[in-house]
Design a protein around this motif. Structure first.
Motif, PDB file in Angstrom:
ATOM      1  N   LYS A  59     -29.817  30.404 -25.923  1.00 42.14           N
ATOM      2  CA  LYS A  59     -30.502  29.415 -26.753  1.00 42.14           C
ATOM      3  C   LYS A  59     -30.701  29.936 -28.171  1.00 42.14           C
ATOM      4  O   LYS A  59     -30.825  29.176 -29.109  1.00 42.14           O
ATOM      5  CB  LYS A  59     -31.842  29.104 -26.115  1.00 42.14           C
ATOM      6  CG  LYS A  59     -32.523  27.885 -26.681  1.00 42.14           C
ATOM      7  CD  LYS A  59     -33.749  27.569 -25.867  1.00 42.14           C
ATOM      8  CE  LYS A  59     -34.345  26.257 -26.325  1.00 42.14           C
ATOM      9  NZ  LYS A  59     -35.494  25.895 -25.519  1.00 42.14           N
ATOM     10  N   PHE A  62     -26.994  29.222 -29.756  1.00 41.45           N
ATOM     11  CA  PHE A  62     -26.624  27.803 -29.741  1.00 41.45           C
ATOM     12  C   PHE A  62     -27.894  26.985 -29.626  1.00 41.45           C
ATOM     13  O   PHE A  62     -28.515  26.921 -28.567  1.00 41.45           O
ATOM     14  CB  PHE A  62     -25.660  27.526 -28.591  1.00 41.45           C
ATOM     15  CG  PHE A  62     -24.417  28.346 -28.679  1.00 41.45           C
ATOM     16  CD1 PHE A  62     -23.430  28.022 -29.596  1.00 41.45           C
ATOM     17  CD2 PHE A  62     -24.244  29.465 -27.906  1.00 41.45           C
ATOM     18  CE1 PHE A  62     -22.288  28.783 -29.704  1.00 41.45           C
ATOM     19  CE2 PHE A  62     -23.115  30.233 -28.006  1.00 41.45           C
ATOM     20  CZ  PHE A  62     -22.140  29.897 -28.911  1.00 41.45           C
ATOM     21  N   LYS A  63     -28.277  26.385 -30.759  1.00 42.38           N
ATOM     22  CA  LYS A  63     -29.610  25.813 -30.855  1.00 42.38           C
ATOM     23  C   LYS A  63     -29.753  24.518 -30.066  1.00 42.38           C
ATOM     24  O   LYS A  63     -30.804  24.247 -29.522  1.00 42.38           O
ATOM     25  CB  LYS A  63     -29.941  25.539 -32.328  1.00 42.38           C
ATOM     26  CG  LYS A  63     -30.017  26.789 -33.163  1.00 42.38           C
ATOM     27  CD  LYS A  63     -31.247  27.598 -32.797  1.00 42.38           C
ATOM     28  CE  LYS A  63     -31.394  28.780 -33.737  1.00 42.38           C
ATOM     29  NZ  LYS A  63     -32.456  29.685 -33.274  1.00 42.38           N
ATOM     30  N   THR A  64     -28.697  23.702 -30.044  1.00 40.17           N
ATOM     31  CA  THR A  64     -28.855  22.390 -29.435  1.00 40.17           C
ATOM     32  C   THR A  64     -28.368  22.393 -28.001  1.00 40.17           C
ATOM     33  O   THR A  64     -27.477  23.150 -27.611  1.00 40.17           O
ATOM     34  CB  THR A  64     -28.078  21.333 -30.223  1.00 40.17           C
ATOM     35  OG1 THR A  64     -26.700  21.576 -30.046  1.00 40.17           O
ATOM     36  CG2 THR A  64     -28.424  21.381 -31.681  1.00 40.17           C
ATOM     37  N   ALA A  65     -28.968  21.528 -27.215  1.00 42.33           N
ATOM     38  CA  ALA A  65     -28.621  21.435 -25.797  1.00 42.33           C
ATOM     39  C   ALA A  65     -27.202  20.939 -25.616  1.00 42.33           C
ATOM     40  O   ALA A  65     -26.552  21.266 -24.623  1.00 42.33           O
ATOM     41  CB  ALA A  65     -29.607  20.517 -25.091  1.00 42.33           C
ATOM     42  N   VAL A  66     -26.695  20.155 -26.564  1.00 39.49           N
ATOM     43  CA  VAL A  66     -25.340  19.648 -26.444  1.00 39.49           C
ATOM     44  C   VAL A  66     -24.331  20.779 -26.495  1.00 39.49           C
ATOM     45  O   VAL A  66     -23.397  20.846 -25.697  1.00 39.49           O
ATOM     46  CB  VAL A  66     -25.063  18.628 -27.567  1.00 39.49           C
ATOM     47  CG1 VAL A  66     -23.618  18.247 -27.586  1.00 39.49           C
ATOM     48  CG2 VAL A  66     -25.912  17.404 -27.367  1.00 39.49           C
ATOM     49  N   GLN A  67     -24.504  21.724 -27.422  1.00 37.14           N
ATOM     50  CA  GLN A  67     -23.599  22.870 -27.513  1.00 37.14           C
ATOM     51  C   GLN A  67     -23.643  23.708 -26.237  1.00 37.14           C
ATOM     52  O   GLN A  67     -22.603  24.089 -25.691  1.00 37.14           O
ATOM     53  CB  GLN A  67     -24.009  23.750 -28.699  1.00 37.14           C
ATOM     54  CG  GLN A  67     -23.741  23.118 -30.039  1.00 37.14           C
ATOM     55  CD  GLN A  67     -24.218  24.015 -31.162  1.00 37.14           C
ATOM     56  OE1 GLN A  67     -25.331  24.535 -31.117  1.00 37.14           O
ATOM     57  NE2 GLN A  67     -23.386  24.205 -32.158  1.00 37.14           N
ATOM     58  N   ARG A  68     -24.837  23.984 -25.746  1.00 39.17           N
ATOM     59  CA  ARG A  68     -24.966  24.812 -24.539  1.00 39.17           C
ATOM     60  C   ARG A  68     -24.369  24.117 -23.323  1.00 39.17           C
ATOM     61  O   ARG A  68     -23.651  24.741 -22.529  1.00 39.17           O
ATOM     62  CB  ARG A  68     -26.443  25.137 -24.291  1.00 39.17           C
ATOM     63  CG  ARG A  68     -27.059  26.023 -25.334  1.00 39.17           C
ATOM     64  CD  ARG A  68     -28.373  26.593 -24.836  1.00 39.17           C
ATOM     65  NE  ARG A  68     -29.372  25.566 -24.567  1.00 39.17           N
ATOM     66  CZ  ARG A  68     -30.155  25.034 -25.484  1.00 39.17           C
ATOM     67  NH1 ARG A  68     -30.079  25.443 -26.723  1.00 39.17           N
ATOM     68  NH2 ARG A  68     -31.029  24.106 -25.161  1.00 39.17           N
ATOM     69  N   ASN A  69     -24.614  22.823 -23.194  1.00 36.62           N
ATOM     70  CA  ASN A  69     -24.068  22.095 -22.045  1.00 36.62           C
ATOM     71  C   ASN A  69     -22.551  22.128 -22.061  1.00 36.62           C
ATOM     72  O   ASN A  69     -21.922  22.330 -21.022  1.00 36.62           O
ATOM     73  CB  ASN A  69     -24.546  20.639 -22.095  1.00 36.62           C
ATOM     74  CG  ASN A  69     -25.925  20.487 -21.498  1.00 36.62           C
ATOM     75  OD1 ASN A  69     -26.393  21.365 -20.790  1.00 36.62           O
ATOM     76  ND2 ASN A  69     -26.557  19.402 -21.803  1.00 36.62           N
TER      77      ASN A  69
END
Length: 135
Positions: A59, A62-69
């Motif tokens: 986290k 990669f700040k946003t959940a979209v990138q991590r997902n």
RNA sequence: GUCACAGGCCGCUUUGUCGCCUUUCGGGGAGGAAAGUCCGGACAACAUAGAGCACCGCACCGCCUAACAGGCGGAGUUUCCGAAGCAGUUCGGAGGCAUAGAAAGUGUCACAGAAAAUUACUUCCCGCCAUUGCUGAAAAGCGUGACGGGUAAAGGUGAAAACGUGUGGUAAGAGCGCACGACCAGGGCAGGCAACUGUUGUGGGGGAUAAACCUUGCGGGUUGAAAUGCCAUGUACACCUUGCCAUUGUGUUGCUCGCACAGUCUCGAUUGUUUCGGGAGCAAGGGGGGUAGGCAGCGCAGAUUCCGUCCUAGACGGAACCAGAUAAAUGACAAAGACUCCGGCUUGCCGGAGGACAGAAUCCGGCUUAUAGGUCUGUGACUUUA
RNA sequence: GGUCCCGUAGCACAAUGGAUAGUGCAACAGAUUUCUAAUCUGUAGGUUACCGGUUCGAGCCCAGUCGGGAUCA
């Protein structure tokens, strides 16, 4: 020990227990196959298949959940397509293995690099040390 | 047609291969903001006689709504632009506004300035006294100073200066009086549901600040799905309370534990008197310790969406609908089409590039923030044609 | 899923709504010393996180945004 269908990755092959993950990070060994890093340990002889896995992306990077997902989905996809080679080498040792695969690159790489990293990871996995590692 | 501004809407489509979650096995599977968690509710647990104080929040008026600090319409005020006019000002358009009370009280107002809120200082004027100042023969006059009074016009600084202009009045002056004008308070009349507006006459002379304390009016019980109920797994129970049953006495010790002796109950061995050996608590609650798994809460239901009518928000009627994960599904790869940009020319084709912000976690209504591109409406400017 | 707090020089912190935002350490320059440290003198370094509002005047008061941190089984 039943072997699952080759190209699937259902719930039983994923690592879901919070407690097992805590002990994995405490006692497991690790190595790097860029852009991936894996933490692994021999666990209780499983009822489902011969390995359970989980994926993770930082986290902090990669700040946003979209990138991590998206990264986690791509890593799961690469594991799904190449896991049969991993199982074939794991089968003779009669051990059950837990894996935590982490994405360590600082930016989003294309899927081909993640795919290559997953193949390298399976090639570098130290199968010969499985016997001396206590469950 | 182009550009600019404001507001509303949409948030690429289809196919193939391999997969994921859920299911009543038919099917279904992220957004306009799912985000921030800034307001308001539903729902749940706990609490609760009534009232007051404290604390927190809100604050022009009316309406909408389950409710709101939201929305719609209006009032007032203010900024900018344009027009008219010498100007004060008036009219039109587009915005902004936490917009109750400063005449209940308290506090603060740096620097500068005489003074920052009601008083003092300088000044101005009168009376009286003094005079080793000047003029004069003298009386006296002028000047200077002290004392006693009257004023608050003048003081150029400041963000802000004690109603403005004119006139009368006076020893000098002053809203002290008068005329016109501005402001404030409450009253009458007319319009409006109201805020408020217009008009009329009365009274007044008290600067700003309440996003300083405060006053007035209205509202608020507290805590939030990690709430709450149930099941499973599983661990030393020290200790406390209550009930049932009575493990009770003596000695040792300051007390407890422990130990010794004796008695009571019970179990086992012994045919039995006897003897020998073992044991003396249980249940509920609290507290402590442990578990990190599952089910319900959690959606065939609702302040939902679409269509129609009335229509300012919104109301009414009809139809439609199927996410439910928990280290956390809703995807990966590829192709085609549509769109935008760039280059080339055959002017409708070819080649290349691009697609934002962003991922449900009990559910709703708003607000705020992020956002490529497209599209619609309105206003303004420019250009072209008729 | 909630709740609470913070943001000022490179770092740690001050500043009652009032003049050009200060203190210590660090940095730079000079003095002292054979040289260094210590010491002394001086200098520079600030969008007070951002954006609006209230006020004559805002680091401080109010509202919104961004970033960081703590905490709840």
């Amino acid at each position: 020990m039943d072997t699952p269908a080759p190209n699937t990755l259902d719930r039983n092959e994923r690592l879901k227990s919070r407690k097992v993950i805590a002990t994995l990070f405490k006692t497991g060994r690790s190595f790097v196959a860029y852009p991936l890093r894996v933490v692994w340990a021999v666990s209780h002889a499983g009822e489902h298949g011969c390995a359970t896995m989980a994926v993770s992306a930082s986290k902090r990077i990669f700040k946003t959940a979209v990138q991590r997902n998206r990264l986690k989905r791509q890593m799961r996809e690469a594991y799904r397509l190449h896991k049969q080679a991993f199982y074939d080498q794991l089968q003779p040792h009669q051990k059950h293995v837990s894996l935590m695969i982490t994405y360590i690159a600082k930016e989003q790489l294309p899927y081909t690099e993640i795919d290559a990293g997953m193949k390298k990871l399976i090639r570098k996995f130290p199968f010969e040390t499985l016997g001396e590692h206590k469950a």
